[in-house]
Design an enzyme around this catalytic site. Structure first.
Site, short mmCIF file in Angstrom:
data_model
loop_
_atom_site.label_atom_id
_atom_site.label_comp_id
_atom_site.label_asym_id
_atom_site.label_seq_id
_atom_site.Cartn_x
_atom_site.Cartn_y
_atom_site.Cartn_z
N GLY A 1 -4.72 4.71 5.42
CA GLY A 1 -4.52 3.37 4.85
C GLY A 1 -3.12 3.22 4.29
N SER A 2 -3.02 2.53 3.18
CA SER A 2 -1.70 2.18 2.64
C SER A 2 -0.92 3.37 2.12
CB SER A 2 -1.88 1.18 1.50
OG SER A 2 -2.49 0.02 2.01
N THR A 3 -1.61 4.53 1.89
CA THR A 3 -0.86 5.70 1.45
C THR A 3 0.08 6.16 2.55
OG1 THR A 3 -2.61 7.20 2.21
CG2 THR A 3 -2.71 6.49 -0.08
#
Lengths: 652, 379
Positions: free
Chosen positions: A324-326
């Protein structure tokens, strides 16, 4: 009067008698020759065979090496295993003996039945284990009643024990009896494995470092008779005990991390960014490895196997999740390395990204407006990364991910380590026989689609961003007291400016008032944390769902909710620890994962009771109340000559 | 001519018979029996119980029986020969119907104080009967076919009964003993050649019959023959005995492992170590020197007995002595060949050494007959 034989007949008798005697002498000569052949010519061969007949080697099991944490606390140790054996020929009536025994200790009918069966199968002089893992009180009762129990002998052996219980179950693993498949795996099985009740590593470090832990067998040369009864010991050689392993894990931090994730299906990995040492790698929920050593019951096993939270899975290294956004730092760094992105460049985010007739949404429906790099991380703008990813292409993104440790199988002594997945154009063509689509690239840009990473890899990625060096993860610190070499990892080979900008963005995520991780900041003015939230979808949101507006996580069944992620490192200006937390189907990363990672970070930085000032002002009252209610247990007694723990060092 | 004076050739009477006994034989037999006591003491782990002491008692009794039988005139023994033969057959029939089963064969009659094995008696009785027959028969006629029928029948009847028990070893010993008496009596060598050829043919037939509807031997006997031919095919089954026995023998080496020091014996790797396989213990503990010495003792017994037979002008006495010597010879030769892996395991004990009551007593009585023939030989 006696009839005398005629002369001619007498001559015949003499002649025939001589013939007979000659025949007898020939036969006797033949027998003598055979004796000479066996006893003189081939004597050496037969002497050897006779020795082989009578000699027998009985193996002596060596003590298994200990597994310790970085401070010398035992993670796996050997405990005395009190057991009762019975020797049929000494016991007289075995049933009566067992009845007497049952009056002293708890002996279930099943156990009794099993023992009886084995007693009757074995030779009368072979000791058969009736019951083991007795308490000291129980064995003392048996010993005290020895005169009334002929042939029933209390014995003591060694068995594995895991004092940290659930906390290190996944990483340390457990041992169990040798199975047929264990034997088949080895071409020339160690003769030790034939010893009854011998324990062998089954999972975790116990299985992967079996050769270090096992040690070498001792041997007792014994003389046996034709039935296998031991007549006497001729010679004895003690074995070599297994090597003691000091792991990099901090039992305290590990226990805390697991406890902090209670009730969730989650995993947290904490690394020392300077050395790559894994300080904690916890998977929740966990299980008690001691249950496996004692022989786990069918129901318990089924429970563990069928539980939807997968307690047996070592999620820290085996779980592969869409990052995801990590993952956005990776995309940004890939673009900057390719010279396609600068700090001031802005992307317009209207809340979605149009690709042909397909619309890619930002998590924020209203959009983020003009967004630069710092804000893109702080706000976790998706459109920005759709745009950047499309420019740089998936192959460059995956190459950067590999550089940061994602999509690479790291060499740690635990089984089932996932390499994760970093897709490329060629990979998709090869695997699915389909061309790579621009849409795939857009999904990869926000860490979705094919992209998969384990908590360990995310922690490692964070550590590499924090230090700019290609940190390698380590799990073993010392073998038999000799330290394992680590540290001195090479430079990552990423331009410093790219690293600086990404770190700055991560700082903003946690410390900027509007950052997605602001609520989970560390308020200590001297210690700042940098991080990145992530919320990864495990399903595709259909346009219909979007239209209806029914995609609130709490309305979905647990296993279709989003994964919550958070990666962080601290202190910002002199990084020590990198942490990654994933809460499976936990919802938003800032809500479900960031607080856990922050608390574990605080524990690593400050020890079990971080100062109240380090917490954001809003939380302090709640923390104070909690501490009054249940004061945290004092740190356990320091063991002799401890290596300074990470927390201890930091406070100094 | 005083040296022709019949008084010189007078038969000894009364106590004088003692002087005229074949003392060499007595000394040899006692030496062999003493070896047996020693080995029985050893296989019992250095204990006179349970075998050595009883064996000594029996030898004492056997010696007395030998004296008594030897003192009685050979004339008497010739007169009772038919009776002995018929008695032996009756006893064999008796065990066929009422005998105790031991080691898978009907062999014994339990007389309370002793386990009587009629097949042992039969060996002597058959030799007596054949000696009587050829003593009676004109030597001119011995090779005529019609005069061969009766001795062959006399031999085949007890053989058949013994085979039925089933006891292959004793049946072979019966045939061998009878064959030697007939050989000594002067039966033409052509017959023996033919018999040997027929024997080879029979063996072939027996082996060929295996697995067919007319299978001649029992399965276990085939198995024994098979494992004899290649013991390694069944090292823990039937071949175990032969293999362990050879190991014991070979490990003895030249001088042996020392009295009571044989590991094969001590640790029970040897089968039936106090009976059929006792020779292996001797060979293990006293080596080649020990085993060749015992073999020499046995051979000397045969030599002395045959020498006595050849000097005996009484045809009955000569034939009887020869037959008994031959039976004795086959006894120890078959046992030794068996434990040394030269022939299949057929279950023949080592005479005077193996533990066993009736075999010892019958053998001593038989040597009593040899003594009688020796003492009462025509002068």
């Amino acid at each position: 009067m006696m009839r005398k034989a005629p002369k001619s007949a007498q001559a015949l008798v003499t002649r025939r008698g001589m013939l007979l005697m000659g025949g007898a002498v020939l036969a006797v000569g033949g027998l003598g020759a055979r004796m000479r052949q066996l006893q003189v010519k081939e004597a050496a061969t037969y002497r050897l065979l006779a020795e082989e007949n009578r000699m027998n080697l009985r193996l002596i099991a060596p003590a298994r090496g200990l597994v310790l944490d970085r401070n010398g606390r035992a993670l796996a140790e050997n405990r005395q295993n009190y057991r009762v054996v019975i020797v049929r020929e000494q016991a007289g009536d075995v049933e009566v003996a067992l009845d007497k025994l049952a009056r002293l200790i708890r002996l279930t009918p099943e156990r009794r039945e099993k023992a009886l069966k084995e007693i009757n199968q074995r030779s009368a002089f072979v000791p058969v284990t009736v019951i083991e893992h007795l308490t000291w009180e129980e064995i003392a009762r048996v010993a005290a009643n020895a005169p009334a129990l002929p042939g029933v002998l209390p014995e003591v052996g060694l068995t594995r024990h895991y004092p940290q219980m659930e906390a290190t179950a996944h990483m340390v693993g457990y041992v169990g009896p040798v199975s047929d498949s264990d034997l088949e795996k080895q071409e020339t099985p160690d003769p030790l494995l034939q010893i009854p009740d011998f324990q062998i590593g089954k999972t975790g470090v116990e299985v992967r470092l079996e050769s270090d832990l096992r040690g070498a067998a001792g041997a007792s040369q014994i003389e046996v008779n034709a039935l296998g009864r031991v007549m006497r010991e001729l010679n004895r050689r003690e074995g070599t005990p297994g090597r003691d392993l000091a792991l990099t894990l901090d039992a305290d931090l590990q226990t805390y991390a697991l406890k902090r994730m209670e009730g969730e299906s989650a995993s947290t990995v904490a690394l020392d960014v300077r050395t790559g040492e894994i300080l904690a790698a916890a998977s929740a929920p966990s299980f008690d490895p001691n249950a496996f050593v004692l022989g786990i019951g069918f129901d318990d096993w089924n429970y563990l196997r069928d539980h939807p939270y997968r307690p047996l899975s070592n999620k820290a290294v085996s779980g592969a999740y869409p990052p995801g956004s990590t993952f956005k730092m990776v995309v940004a760094m890939a673009a900057m390395e390719a010279g396609m992105l600068s700090a001031d460049e802005t992307v317009w985010c209207p809340g979605h990204y149009q690709l042909g007739n397909r619309r890619f949404h930002c998590w924020r429906r209203g959009g983020h407006g003009h967004t630069n790099l710092r804000d893109s991380l702080k706000n976790s703008c998706d459109v920005y990364y759709y745009d950047v990813a499309r420019r740089v292409g998936v192959d460059a993104i995956s190459a950067m991910a590999n550089k940061l440790g994602i999509g690479v199988k790291h060499d740690l002594p635990v089984p089932a380590i996932t390499p994760g997945l970093t897709p490329t154009r060629a990979w998709k063509q090869r695997t699915y026989d389909e061309a790579w689509l621009v849409g795939d690239t857009l999904n990869s840009g926000i860490g979705q689609g094919f992209m998969l990473a384990s908590p360990l890899q995310l922690a490692l990625m964070t550590a590499r961003i924090a230090t700019g060096r290609a940190i390698t993860p380590h799990l073993v610190r010392a073998v038999d007291g000799r330290p394992v070499e680590m540290g001195d990892d090479p430079e990552l080979g990423v331009r410093p400016v790219a690293l600086r900008l990404v770190r700055d963005g991560m700082y903003a995520v946690v410390n900027d008032r509007r950052g997605t991780g602001y609520r989970s900041r560390i308020a200590d003015p001297d210690v700042k944390m940098a991080g990145k939230t992530g919320t990864s979808q495990v399903r595709i949101i259909t346009p219909e769902e979007r239209a209806r507006g029914v995609f609130k996580n709490k309305d979905l069944p647990w296993n279709r909710r989003d994964h919550a992620l958070f990666v962080c490192y601290a202190p910002y200006d002199a990084p020590r620890y990198a942490i990654a937390t994933i809460v499976e189907h936990g919802g938003g990363g800032s809500v479900a994962a960031a607080p856990i990672a922050r608390d574990v970070m605080m524990h690593a930085l400050y020890g079990p009771t971080p100062p109240l000032q380090a917490y954001p002002p809003g939380e302090r009252e709640e923390i104070e109340r909690q501490r009054k209610e249940a004061p945290p247990p004092p740190r356990p007694e320091p063991v002799a000559d401890p290596a300074p723990g990470p927390a201890a060092r930091d406070r100094a | 001519m005083t040296f022709l004076d019949p008084s010189h050739r007078q038969l000894p009477t009364g106590a004088a018979k003692l002087l005229h006994m074949n003392w060499a034989l007595i000394v040899l037999l006692t030496a062999i029996a003493a070896t047996g006591f020693m080995m029985l003491y050893s296989v019992a782990d250095g204990s006179w119980d349970p075998w050595a002491s009883r064996q000594m008692t029996r030898y004492g009794v056997g010696l007395a029986i030998m004296m008594i039988v030897g003192f009685i005139h050979i004339r008497f023994w010739r007169s009772v020969a038919p009776l002995a033969y018929i008695g032996g057959i009756v006893l064999l029939l008796f065990v066929e119907f009422f005998g105790s089963v031991g080691m898978g064969a009907q062999r014994w009659i339990n007389l309370g104080f002793i386990q009587l094995q009629p097949s042992e008696l039969m060996k002597v009785a058959l030799v007596m009967a054949l000696a009587l027959y050829y003593d009676w028969l004109d030597p001119e006629k011995v090779s005529r076919p019609q005069w061969l029928i009766l001795p062959i029948v006399l031999t085949l009847v007890p053989m058949a009964l013994v085979l039925k028990q089933p006891d292959l070893g004793t049946a072979i010993l019966l045939a061998a003993g009878a064959g030697v008496v007939m050989f000594m009596a002067g039966v033409s060598l052509w017959y023996f050649g033919t018999a040997i050829a027929a024997g080879v043919g029979l063996v072939t037939l027996v082996m060929k019959s295996r697995g067919t509807t007319w299978q001649i031997l029992e399965g276990y006997q085939y198995k024994r023959i098979e494992t004899f031919l290649d013991p390694s095919t069944d090292p823990l089954g039937s071949g175990y005995h032969i293999t362990q026995s050879k190991i014991a023998l070979g490990s003895g080496g030249l001088t042996g492992r020392g009295f009571m020091e044989g590991t094969q014996t001590r640790l029970n790797f040897l089968p039936e170590k106090h009976t059929d396989f006792i020779f292996t213990t001797l060979a293990e503990e006293f080596g080649f020197i020990g085993s060749i010495s015992l073999l020499a003792l046995y051979a000397l017994v045969v030599v002395f007995a045959l020498a006595s037979a050849m000097r005996n002008r009484d045809r009955f006495g000569a034939l009887l002595t020869t037959g008994i010597a031959a039976t004795f010879f086959f006894f120890f030769a078959v046992n030794m060949a068996m434990v040394m892996g030269l022939i299949p395991v057929v279950g023949v004990p080592l005479p005077l050494v193996s533990y066993g009551g009736s075999a010892m007593l019958v053998l001593m009585a038989a040597f009593g007959l040899v003594q009688s023939a020796h003492i009462h030989r025509p002068r």
